[in-house]
Design a protein around this motif. Structure first.
Motif, mmCIF file in Angstrom:
data_model
loop_
_atom_site.group_PDB
_atom_site.id
_atom_site.type_symbol
_atom_site.label_atom_id
_atom_site.label_comp_id
_atom_site.label_asym_id
_atom_site.label_seq_id
_atom_site.Cartn_x
_atom_site.Cartn_y
_atom_site.Cartn_z
ATOM 1 N N GLY A 66 64.160 19.005 -14.740
ATOM 2 C CA GLY A 66 64.265 17.724 -14.037
ATOM 3 C C GLY A 66 65.672 17.185 -13.963
ATOM 4 N N GLU A 67 66.625 17.784 -14.659
ATOM 5 C CA GLU A 67 67.999 17.286 -14.605
ATOM 6 C C GLU A 67 68.681 17.735 -13.317
ATOM 7 O OE1 GLU A 67 70.559 17.407 -17.956
ATOM 8 O OE2 GLU A 67 68.921 17.697 -19.383
ATOM 9 N N THR A 68 69.644 16.947 -12.918
ATOM 10 C CA THR A 68 70.428 17.237 -11.720
ATOM 11 C C THR A 68 71.799 17.740 -12.128
ATOM 12 O OG1 THR A 68 69.285 15.510 -10.484
ATOM 13 C CG2 THR A 68 71.381 16.291 -9.587
ATOM 14 N N LEU A 69 72.246 18.798 -11.496
ATOM 15 C CA LEU A 69 73.571 19.314 -11.778
ATOM 16 C C LEU A 69 74.596 18.242 -11.417
ATOM 17 C CD1 LEU A 69 74.861 21.936 -12.795
ATOM 18 C CD2 LEU A 69 75.062 22.677 -10.427
ATOM 19 N N PRO A 70 75.413 17.783 -12.388
ATOM 20 C CA PRO A 70 76.331 16.661 -12.123
ATOM 21 C C PRO A 70 77.303 16.966 -10.994
ATOM 22 C CG PRO A 70 76.846 17.737 -14.210
ATOM 23 C CD PRO A 70 75.548 18.292 -13.762
ATOM 24 N N MET A 71 77.457 15.994 -10.105
ATOM 25 C CA MET A 71 78.299 16.170 -8.929
ATOM 26 C C MET A 71 79.739 15.710 -9.155
ATOM 27 S SD MET A 71 76.369 17.634 -6.708
ATOM 28 C CE MET A 71 77.248 17.385 -5.175
ATOM 29 N N ASP A 72 79.967 14.829 -10.114
ATOM 30 C CA ASP A 72 81.319 14.319 -10.328
ATOM 31 C C ASP A 72 81.535 14.082 -11.814
ATOM 32 O OD1 ASP A 72 79.834 12.003 -10.846
ATOM 33 O OD2 ASP A 72 80.121 11.252 -8.822
ATOM 34 N N GLY A 73 82.714 13.604 -12.153
ATOM 35 C CA GLY A 73 83.059 13.346 -13.541
ATOM 36 C C GLY A 73 83.578 14.558 -14.285
ATOM 37 N N ILE A 74 83.645 15.705 -13.606
ATOM 38 C CA ILE A 74 84.122 16.937 -14.234
ATOM 39 C C ILE A 74 85.475 17.291 -13.629
ATOM 40 C CG2 ILE A 74 83.626 19.342 -14.767
ATOM 41 C CD1 ILE A 74 81.567 17.460 -15.915
ATOM 42 N N SER A 75 86.479 17.377 -14.488
ATOM 43 C CA SER A 75 87.816 17.714 -13.998
ATOM 44 C C SER A 75 88.469 18.830 -14.810
ATOM 45 C CB SER A 75 88.727 16.473 -14.041
ATOM 46 O OG SER A 75 88.803 15.954 -15.368
ATOM 47 N N GLY A 76 87.754 19.349 -15.819
ATOM 48 C CA GLY A 76 88.326 20.388 -16.668
ATOM 49 C C GLY A 76 87.926 21.783 -16.254
#
Length: 746
Positions: free
Chosen positions: A423-433
């Motif tokens: 049920g989780e969604t692959l995060p679309m933002d907040g990742i910069s590393g």
């Protein structure tokens, strides 16, 4: 002035030493030694040798390449790595002053002379890395002065050599040969031997007691040699042992608590055996231990907490056992830990937070366990971590995990397959590393959403697996523009639309990138990628096993199959099956010279199969079943090896001009059962005819059995039939006989 008087004697001594050295280099060596060296040289294949200065016209053999002398006698012969071929002449045994003989790293073959053991002054013998074969020469009184024997990496066979009178033996290396039989433990420890290297042979039987006599032994290696049984108890009495390596055998039984006696032990490898029971909690006395490998055994119980008492530990590998319980090791006092692999066990509970103190930790593999919870926030401190595998656990909150792990600058491999992210969604933002990321595996996690845009910043990415999720939308154009990407698996999702043209221009799969096939910088570590428990598909255990692949099956992709795929000359696997691709199969696919698997099954492709595909000489799997293809199936090349299951479900696709055609199955279950109409209809006809014949025969038998009148009439008719047949035959034979007699007597 006095300083000059002191300087003069020093200069005189230097002059005398120089002249003596020059004389020793040019001295005429012993005539017997000279003849022996020339005979040795004549036994070699000089075409490939690099020897210079060896010849009968030069009697100063002490100046020859590899020769050293003492007072005119040859005492050393060092011809290591000289590309020598041929055998060792028996004349070498005439060098009775020889102390050192080093012929390693050549291509010498045959069997060394039997009399070589009579060289009474020999202290160092190195014949390693050649092609010597047969039994190694032995003698009850041979090599009395020998100290080091290295015959590793040859083809010697028979019982392993022993040297009963060698009272100064310190190193015996016979590894990687074909020595067989049992290990003569009692005969090996008559001298103060320090290293016994017996790995890679063909021994049988158990390791017998006797190693306890080797009080000075610091290294014992018997890897991959076929030994069985339990470890002898006297082995645990060798208090000086620093390296114990017995991996890849068939050793069994439990590990004794006497392991704690190895107070000097630095390296212990008992992996790939059949040891069972618990791991003794006795590591408090092994404070010098740096390397521990007990992987792939039958060990049970919990992780020994006393491992925390080994401050020098760099490697802990307990993979593939049946260990259970929580991870109760205090990692805060293991600052040197570099590798922790406890994957494929039954460990439970949370991931230890105090792993944060292992700042030198480079590899952490806890996959295939029963761990739960989230990845600790403290993992941000693992600045040296390069490989992290937590697959097949019960971890939650993928978004939090990615937000934490993006702070690890050295992270190159991340495997989070099959966790509880339902049920989780692959995060679309907040990742910069993830600037160093090369392998990213998030398969079989029931993730929803789209392919996130932050992936396009992973310029070092080489392997991407997002398969067996619920991702949707279109595949972004930029994904095919990642220069280093050579393995993409997006199968079993809900992606739609046309495949971006950039996928036909991937630099790592085309000839424009000369280094694309070199994946050496990816560490060859275990990666478990099975899609689910019932899957029988491919499972690549190591990154080095990954073939360059585009796996896009089981989606909703549409449009034509691009001719541009022909540019991907380094691609090994192309799987577009079970989508909605339409149009023809491009002739340009025949340019994919490295292709091994081409799967286009279950689409809406039409027209014919290009005959040019027969040029794909490496093609081992080909599947175009269940499309709308027509015409004849190409012949020749690899196509002669493909079964009919590769073509079924194409009503107008035929095997040659007069051969059968492959229509869709119309009964018996799903369309993927691999059965075609041509093979079904004859089978049904035969079955029906046979059933009718059996029914008719049974009916006649019943009538004849129960109806007496019918039975009498039947047999009467049979008698009349045979009487009539007999009359007709006899009449014909009489006519033929009369004609024959008329010809003989006109």
């Amino acid at each position: 002035m006095g300083g000059y008087y002191c300087l003069f004697p020093c200069l005189l001594v230097c002059f005398l030493l120089y002249t003596h050295g020059s004389h020793s280099l040019n001295q005429t060596c012993n005539s017997t030694d000279l003849e022996a060296l020339l005979a040795f040289s004549s036994g070699l294949d000089r075409k490939g040798s690099r020897l210079v200065g060896w010849g009968p016209n030069d009697a100063a053999c002490c100046s020859w390449t590899g020769v050293s002398c003492d007072l005119g006698r040859v005492v050393g012969l060092n011809l290591s790595n000289k590309n020598l071929h041929g055998g060792i002449s028996s004349a070498i045994t005439l060098l009775d002053g020889l102390v050192t003989l080093n012929l390693s790293r050549n291509s010498l073959r045959g069997q060394p002379p039997e009399d070589i053991v009579r060289l009474a002054r020999m202290r160092i013998l190195d014949l390693s890395m050649n092609v010597f074969s047969g039994a190694f020469p032995t003698s009850e009184h041979g090599f009395p002065a020998i100290e080091v024997v290295n015959v590793s990496f040859n083809q010697f066979k028979g019982p392993h050599p022993v040297f009963p009178v060698a009272m100064n033996m310190t190193i015996l290396d016979i590894s990687n040969n074909a020595f067989s039989g049992g290990i003569n433990t009692t005969a090996l420890c008559v001298a103060p031997v320090k290293a016994l290297r017996f790995s890679g042979n063909e021994f049988t039987g158990e390791i017998r007691a006797g190693f306890g006599l080797c009080k000075m032994l610091t290294e014992l290696s018997i890897d991959g040699s076929g030994v069985t049984g339990k470890l002898p108890r006297d082995l645990y009495t060798i208090s000086e042992l620093r390296r114990l390596s017995l991996r890849e055998n068939q050793l069994s039984g439990s590990l004794s608590e006497d392991l704690g006696n190895f107070s000097q032990l630095m390296h212990m490898d008992l992996s790939y055996n059949m040891f069972s029971g618990v791991i003794p909690n006795v590591f408090g006395g092994l404070r010098r231990l740096e390397f521990l490998n007990l992987a792939t055994n039958l060990l049970t119980g919990t992780l020994p907490a006393s491992l925390s008492s080994c401050p020098m530990l760099r490697v802990i590998n307990l993979r593939n056992n049946s260990l259970s319980g929580k991870i109760a090791i205090d990692f805060s006092i293991l600052p040197r830990l570099n590798v922790l692999d406890a994957g494929s066990n039954k460990l439970s509970g949370p991931i230890p937070r105090d792993l944060m103190w292992c700042t030198k930790l480079r590899i952490l593999s806890l996959g295939r366990n029963l761990l739960d919870g989230e990845i600790p926030e403290s993992f941000k401190n693992l600045r040296s971590l390069s490989h992290l595998s937590l697959s097949s656990n019960g971890l939650t909150n993928l978004s939090s995990a990615l937000l934490v792990l993006q702070h690890l600058p050295q992270l190159t491999t991340l495997v989070l397959t099959t966790n509880s992210y339902d049920g989780e969604t692959l995060p679309m933002d907040g990742i910069s590393g993830f600037k160093s990321m090369q392998v990213l595996v998030l398969a079989n996690c029931a993730l929803s959403g789209n392919i996130p845009p932050w992936l396009q910043r992973l310029e070092s990415l080489r392997v991407l697996d997002l398969s067996w999720n619920k991702l949707n939308g279109k595949i972004p154009l930029w994904l095919g523009n990642l220069n280093n990407l050579f393995y993409v698996d997006l199968s079993k999702n809900l992606f739609s639309g046309e495949l971006p043209e950039s996928f036909t221009q991937m630099k790592s799969l085309s000839s424009s990138n000369s280094s694309s096939s070199e994946h050496a910088s990816i560490e060859d570590l275990p990666l478990f990628m099975r899609k689910n428990l019932s899957s029988k598909g491919l499972q690549y255990n190591h990154v080095s096993s990954f073939p360059p692949s585009l796996i896009l099956s089981n989606n909703l992709l549409a449009g034509p199959v691009s001719p541009g795929f022909g540019y991907l000359v380094k691609l090994h696997v192309l799987d577009l099956s079970r989508n909605n691709f339409s149009g023809r199969i491009p002739d340009e696919l025949s340019n994919m010279s490295s292709l091994e698997v081409l799967n286009l099954a279950h689409n809406d492709l039409n027209e014919f199969i290009p005959s040019s595909l027969t040029k794909l000489t490496f093609l081992s799997k080909f599947d175009v079943s269940y499309n709308n293809l027509t015409g004849d199936i190409p012949t020749g090349g690899q196509f002669s090896t493909f079964t009919k299951e590769s073509f079924v479900g194409n009503a107008a696709l035929c095997l040659g001009r007069n051969g059968p055609c492959f229509g869709k199955a119309t009964f018996g279950g799903t369309e993927s059962d691999g059965t075609d109409t041509v093979s079904i209809m004859p089978a049904m006809t035969y079955i029906t005819a046979e059933a009718g014949f059996a029914f008719g025969l049974l009916t006649v038998c019943n009538i004849l059995f129960f109806a007496r009148a019918w039975r009498a009439a039947y047999f009467l008719a049979v008698d009349r039939f045979f009487d009539m047949l007999y009359v007709i035959i006899m009449v014909k034979m009489n006519k033929l006989r009369r004609k024959w007699e008329d010809k003989e007597h006109p």
